[in-house]
Design an enzyme around this catalytic site. Structure first.
Site, PDB file in Angstrom:
ATOM      1  N   SER A 440       0.819  -1.210   0.000  1.00  9.57           N
ATOM      2  CA  SER A 440       0.000   0.000   0.000  1.00  9.57           C
ATOM      3  C   SER A 440       0.853   1.261   0.000  1.00  9.57           C
ATOM      4  O   SER A 440       0.360   2.337  -0.308  1.00  9.57           O
ATOM      5  CB  SER A 440      -0.936   0.011   1.208  1.00  9.57           C
ATOM      6  OG  SER A 440      -0.179  -0.053   2.385  1.00  9.57           O
ATOM      7  N   HIS A 461      -2.811  -2.771  -5.894  1.00  9.19           N
ATOM      8  CA  HIS A 461      -3.166  -2.343  -4.537  1.00  9.19           C
ATOM      9  C   HIS A 461      -4.674  -2.411  -4.325  1.00  9.19           C
ATOM     10  O   HIS A 461      -5.429  -1.608  -4.866  1.00  9.19           O
ATOM     11  CB  HIS A 461      -2.634  -0.915  -4.294  1.00  9.19           C
ATOM     12  CG  HIS A 461      -2.943  -0.395  -2.939  1.00  9.19           C
ATOM     13  ND1 HIS A 461      -3.118   0.941  -2.657  1.00  9.19           N
ATOM     14  CD2 HIS A 461      -3.109  -1.042  -1.757  1.00  9.19           C
ATOM     15  CE1 HIS A 461      -3.385   1.086  -1.374  1.00  9.19           C
ATOM     16  NE2 HIS A 461      -3.384  -0.099  -0.809  1.00  9.19           N
ATOM     17  N   GLU A 473      -5.973  -0.027  -7.242  1.00 11.03           N
ATOM     18  CA  GLU A 473      -4.948   0.925  -7.674  1.00 11.03           C
ATOM     19  C   GLU A 473      -3.867   0.115  -8.401  1.00 11.03           C
ATOM     20  O   GLU A 473      -3.223  -0.741  -7.789  1.00 11.03           O
ATOM     21  CB  GLU A 473      -4.366   1.610  -6.429  1.00 11.03           C
ATOM     22  CG  GLU A 473      -3.840   2.989  -6.681  1.00 11.03           C
ATOM     23  CD  GLU A 473      -3.457   3.718  -5.383  1.00 11.03           C
ATOM     24  OE1 GLU A 473      -3.387   4.934  -5.408  1.00 11.03           O
ATOM     25  OE2 GLU A 473      -3.227   3.059  -4.338  1.00 11.03           O
ATOM     26  N   ASN A 511      -3.139   6.659  -0.740  1.00 10.86           N
ATOM     27  CA  ASN A 511      -2.542   6.906   0.575  1.00 10.86           C
ATOM     28  C   ASN A 511      -1.816   8.245   0.643  1.00 10.86           C
ATOM     29  O   ASN A 511      -1.710   8.829   1.721  1.00 10.86           O
ATOM     30  CB  ASN A 511      -1.631   5.740   0.973  1.00 10.86           C
ATOM     31  CG  ASN A 511      -2.462   4.574   1.476  1.00 10.86           C
ATOM     32  OD1 ASN A 511      -3.603   4.767   1.914  1.00 10.86           O
ATOM     33  ND2 ASN A 511      -1.936   3.369   1.390  1.00 10.86           N
TER      34      ASN A 511
END
Ligand SMILES: C[C@H](O)CC(=O)SCCNC(=O)CCNC(=O)[C@H](O)C(C)(C)COP(=O)(O)OP(=O)(O)OC[C@H]1O[C@@H](n2cnc3c(N)ncnc32)[C@H](O)[C@@H]1OP(=O)(O)O
Length: 737
Positions: A440, A461, A473, A511
Site C-alpha cells: 500500500s 493495490h 490501484e 494513501n
C-alpha cells in the site's frame, strides 16, 4: 450526439420502432426527435394497427443521454434536432426539450388510445428507457432484462414521467425502493411486480410483443394507460405513512442530499393531486436539480469512473489483454484472503501460498468464511459456493507456482522480505508471469530492485476488505510494460473493480491523499480542537467516518507503519504528533483492543473516552505546542477546510508529479479509496468548486502560523495565480508513468 430510430411495418400491421444508439441505446436528442417522428409516422400510417418499441442489439435503452447533461447545465444551445424548430433557440433549451418530450409522452398516450404500443425489453431499460416503456400500453421482457429508475444516482429525479408511472404499476412502497436505491429489478421480478406483463425468451421477444399488441387491439388483452391506473396505489392514509417513512429513511441515509426528498414530494403530489399535477411538478423539480452541484458532481463521477480505463500510452497502443487463468496469492492474511475471494468468485483458479500449514489453514479458512458470509446473506447459493471454493488450492512451496499467469504478493509491509520474495518468484515462475505486489505504500522499484524482471513488476493495490471494496490501484513503475498494465486492467474488469492506473511513489495516489487527512486532524487537536467534534464535522461533510474513528478501525499499528513511510519520505511536510505513540504505550491500539480514540462495547459501538485528554496533554508537552482558544471554537466549516485543504494540496502534488495522468482519476481514487462523498465529485473536483485561489490563500496563511504541513505546493500556487481550475489538463508536469 447521434443515434436514431428505425420503423419497419410488417404484413400484420405492426410497426416495429427500434432505438439505435450504441453502446446502450441512450436517448440522445437525436434519438428523442427520431422517436417522436417514428411515432408520428406510425400514428398516421393507415397500414399500421399497433406499435412495438424495442432497442437494437439486445438492449432496450440505458436512459437519457447523460453526456448531454453538461450542455443542458451550461444552457448551451443545440444546433440540431429540436433546436432547429422555429423559436426554439430563444427559449430555454432544457425546458423546451423536456416539454417537448412530455408532449411526446402525452402523444404516445393519445396514440395508445388509438393504437396500442408494446415495449419489447431485453437487456437494459433504465431511467428514460424504462419511462418510455412505461408509457406504452404493455411491456414484454426477457428474464435477464434489467429495469430500473437509477436517476437519483445522478442527483436528479426521473424526468419523463417515471415518478408518476412506476408507483401506479408496482405500488408506492416498491416504487420508492426502486427509485431511492437506484437498483434495477430483473425481468422475473418485474413480472411479479406487475411492471412487465409477460416474460419470454430473447428469441421470441419481438414476435410475442407483436402478438401482444394485436391482442390488445382486439381487446383480448387489457388496454391499460399506466398513468391513470389507481389500483396499485395504496389508500391515501397508508400512502402518506409510506411516504413519511421513506422521507425519514432517506434523511438518515443521505442527510446532505436534497433530491431524494424532492423525489418523494413529487411522487406525493401525483398521489394527492393526480398524475397531471405530478408530471408538472416532476418537470419543474427536474429542471432545478439538473443544475444543482450534486448533479454536476455525480455526473462527473459517472464519466470519471468510466474514464479510468483509458490510459494514454497504454490502452491506445492496440494491445490485447493476454489470457490470465491461474493466479497465485502470496500470504493468506486479511488482504491475501480477500483478494483470493474476489478472484475465485469471478472464475479465476487461485493458488494461495503460505509459509507454514498453520498460516495456510488460517488463510484458506478466511476465504471460506468470506464465502460463507455471502451464502448467509443470500448473495451466493450453496451450489455456487462449492463451485467457487473448488477453484482455490493451498500450497506451501514455490514449485506449485510454475504454471501461474500472475502472482499477487500480499505479505506484511517489510521491504527486505518483499525483495527476497520477488527474487524467489523470478526463479520459480514462468518468464511471462506478471509479478504484482499489493503493497500500500512501498516504492515498487525498491521491491523489485534485486530482480531483472522490471517490465513485469506492477502494483495491484487492493483496499480492505478486498472482495468488497471497489477500487484497484494499479501502480506502474517507469519500467512496467504497457502489456502488463493492460493485462491487469483486464483482470480488474473481470473481478468488477474500478481500476485507477497510477505512477510509482511512496503511498501512490490514495494513501498520499489520505496521509494529510489524519495529520491535520492531529494538528488541530494538539492546538485545542475536540476529537469528537472533528469526527462529527467530517462525517457531516459526507465521509463514512471521521479521521479518529477511521484510525481506530484501521488499527494504530497500521497508522504508525504507513505514517513512518511518510515521515521518512516527506519529512518537510509531516506533522509529527506523539498522541498515537503515547496511546500505544498504554496498549491502546484502536478498535481491536476496544480502546483507541473511542471506547468500544461488545457490539463495536463507539463512545467518547474522557481519558483521551491525558494523552493529548502529554503530547503537547513533548511537542511544545500550546492550546489556542480559537481552536476550541472552530466551526464545522473551519474544520472541513483545515482537514481537506491539505488533502487537496497533496492531490495537486500527486497530479503535478504525473503520478495520476488525469485529475479525474484522483477524484475516483478519493471517492472509492477514501470514501470521499461522490456527490462532492472527488477531491480535485471539490477543490475546484471551492476555488484554487481561496484554498491557496488559506493554506498560505496557515503555513505561516502553523508550519510547513500547510504549505501550498507550487502547482496550487500557479493555478491560484492564474485563476485556473486545479483539474484542467496538466501542461507543465511531465508524467512519471
Ligand atoms: C429523463 C430521465 O429520467 C433521465 C435519465 O434517463 S438519466 C439516465 C438514467 N440511466 C442511467 O443512469 C444508466 C447509466 N448507465 C449505467 O448504469 C451503466 O452504464 C449501464 C448499466 C447502462 C451499462 O453498464 P456497463 O455494461 O458496465 O457499461 P458502462 O461502461 O457503464 O457503459 C458503457 C458505455 O455507455 C455509456 N453510457 C451508459 N449509460 C449511458 C447513458 N445513459 N447516457 C450516455 N452514455 C451512457 C458509458 O459512459 C460507457 O461509455 P464509454 O464506453 O465511452 O466509457
Amino acid at each position: 450526439m447521434g443515434g436514431t430510430t428505425t420503423v419497419s411495418v410488417g404484413s400484420d400491421g405492426v410497426a416495429i420502432i427500434t432505438i439505435i444508439n450504441p453502446p446502450v441505446n441512450s436517448l440522445s436528442f437525436d434519438v428523442l426527435n427520431s422517436l417522436k417522428e417514428s411515432f408520428d409516422q406510425a400514428l398516421q400510417r393507415d397500414d399500421v394497427k399497433a406499435i412495438v418499441v424495442t432497442g437494437a442489439r439486445g438492449k432496450f435503452s440505458g436512459g437519457f443521454d447523460i453526456s448531454a447533461f453538461g450542455a443542458l447545465q451550461e444552457g448551451k444551445a443545440m444546433t440540431t434536432g429540436l433546436a432547429s424548430k422555429p423559436g426554439y433557440v430563444s427559449i430555454d433549451i432544457l425546458s423546451d426539450t423536456m416539454e417537448e418530450f412530455l408532449i411526446k409522452m402525452l402523444a404516445m398516450l393519445v396514440l395508445a388510445a388509438r393504437k396500442p404500443s408494446v415495449a419489447a425489453i431485453d437487456g437494459l431499460a433504465l431511467g428514460g428507457g424504462l419511462e418510455v416503456a412505461m408509457a406504452c400500453t404493455a411491456r414484454i421482457a426477457t428474464s435477464t432484462a434489467q429495469l430500473g429508475l437509477p436517476e437519483l444516482q445522478l442527483g436528479i429525479i426521473p424526468g419523463f414521467g417515471g415518478t408518476q408511472r412506476l408507483p401506479r404499476l408496482v405500488g408506492l412502497a416498491k416504487a420508492l425502493e426502486m427509485m431511492l436505491t437506484s437498483k434495477p429489478v430483473r425481468g422475473e421480478e418485474a413480472h411479479n411486480l406487475g411492471l412487465v406483463d409477460a416474460i419470454v425468451s430473447g428469441d421470441e421477444l419481438l414476435e410475442k410483443a407483436r402478438q401482444r399488441a394485436l391482442d390488445i387491439l382486439a381487446y383480448k388483452k387489457p388496454w391499460v394507460l399506466s398513468l391513470y391506473r389507481t389500483d396499485k396505489i395504496e389508500p391515501l392514509g397508508e400512502a402518506r405513512e409510506i411516504l413519511n417513512f421513506a422521507r425519514a429513511q432517506a434523511r438518515r441515509q443521505a442527510p446532505n442530499l436534497q433530491h431524494p426528498q424532492i423525489c418523494i414530494d413529487v411522487i406525493e403530489e401525483g398521489i394527492i393531486s393526480g398524475p397531471r399535477a405530478g408530471l408538472l411538478k416532476e418537470y419543474e423539480a427536474f429542471q432545478v436539480l439538473l443544475k444543482s452541484d450534486t448533479c454536476k458532481s455525480l455526473i462527473h463521477v459517472f464519466f470519471a469512473q468510466r474514464g479510468t480505463t483509458r490510459v494514454p500510452g497504454v490502452t491506445d497502443l492496440g494491445l490485447k489483454p493476454r489470457q490470465i487463468r491461474k493466479i497465485a496469492i502470496l500470504g493468506g492474511g486479511l488482504m491475501g484472503s480477500g483478494i483470493a475471494t474476489a478472484l475465485i468468485l469471478n472464475g479465476y483458479q487461485v493458488v494461495l501460498k503460505e509459509v507454514n500449514q498453520k498460516f495456510l489453514d488460517a488463510g484458506l479458512g478466511r476465504v471460506k468464511a468470506n464465502l460463507t458470509s455471502s451464502v448467509k446473506k443470500g448473495k451466493l447459493t450453496q451450489e455456487k459456493f462449492e463451485k467457487t471454493i473448488s477453484r482455490l488450492k493451498g500450497v506451501l512451496d514455490y514449485e506449485s507456482l510454475k504454471d501461474v499467469d500472475m502472482v499477487i504478493e500480499a505479505v506484511i509491509e517489510n521491504v527486505s522480505l518483499k525483495q527476497q520474495i520477488f527474487l524467489d518468484l523470478e526463479k520459480h515462475c514462468s518468464p511471462n508471469c506478471i509479478l504484482a505486489s499489493n503493497t500500500s505504500t512501498i516504492d515498487l522499484d525498491l521491491i523489485g530492485e534485486k530482480t531483472k524482471s522490471h517490465d513485469r513488476i506492477v502494483g495491484a493495490h487492493f483496499f480492505s476488505p478486498a472482495h468488497v471494496m471497489p477500487l484497484l490501484e494499479i501502480v506502474r513503475t517507469s519500467k512496467t510494460s504497457p502489456q502488463t498494465v493492460v493485462d491487469l486492467l483486464d483482470v480488474g474488469k473481470k473481478i468488477r473493480k474500478t481500476p485507477v492506473v497510477v505512477g510509482n511513489c511512496t503511498g501512490f495516489a490514495v494513501n498520499r491523499m489520505f496521509f494529510p487527512y489524519a495529520q491535520s486532524a492531529l494538528l488541530l487537536v494538539e492546538r485545542g480542537a475536540d476529537i469528537y467534534k472533528i469526527d462529527r464535522a467530517i462525517t457531516k461533510f459526507g465521509m463514512p467516518m471521521g479521521p479518529f474513528r477511521l484510525c481506530d478501525l484501521a488499527g494504530f499499528d497500521v497508522a504508525v507503519a504507513s505514517g513512518s513511510q511518510f515521515v521518512f519520505n516527506f519529512p518537510e511536510r509531516t506533522y509529527k504528533s506523539m498522541i498515537i505513540p503515547l496511546m500505544q504505550e498504554d496498549k491502546r491500539a484502536g478498535e481491536t483492543t476496544r480502546k483507541g480514540f473511542y471506547l468500544y462495547n461488545d457490539k463495536r459501538k463507539a463512545s467518547p473516552d474522557p481519558e483521551i485528554k491525558m494523552y493529548i496533554e502529554k503530547a503537547r508537552e513533548i511537542s511544545g505546542v500550546s492550546v489556542e482558544p480559537k481552536f476550541g471554537k472552530l466551526s464545522d466549516k473551519d474544520i472541513i477546510e483545515m482537514v481537506f485543504f491539505p488533502v487537496v494540496n497533496e492531490a495537486c502534488r500527486v497530479y503535478a508529479e504525473g503520478i495520476a495522468v488525469k485529475a479525474a482519476d484522483l477524484d475516483i481514487a478519493g471517492v472509492m479509496g477514501m470514501g470521499f462523498p461522490p456527490y462532492r465529485g472527488g477531491v480535485m473536483f471539490w477543490g475546484d468548486s471551492v476555488g484554487s485561489k481561496y484554498i491557496y490563500e488559506k493554506l498560505n496563511e496557515w503555513s505561516k502560523m502553523y508550519g510547513e504541513f500547510f504549505k501550498p505546493c507550487d502547482y496550487l500556487a500557479q493555478r491560484a495565480a492564474l485563476g485556473a481550475p486545479l483539474s484542467s489538463p496538466l501542461d507543465q508536469a511531465k508524467p512519471r508513468l
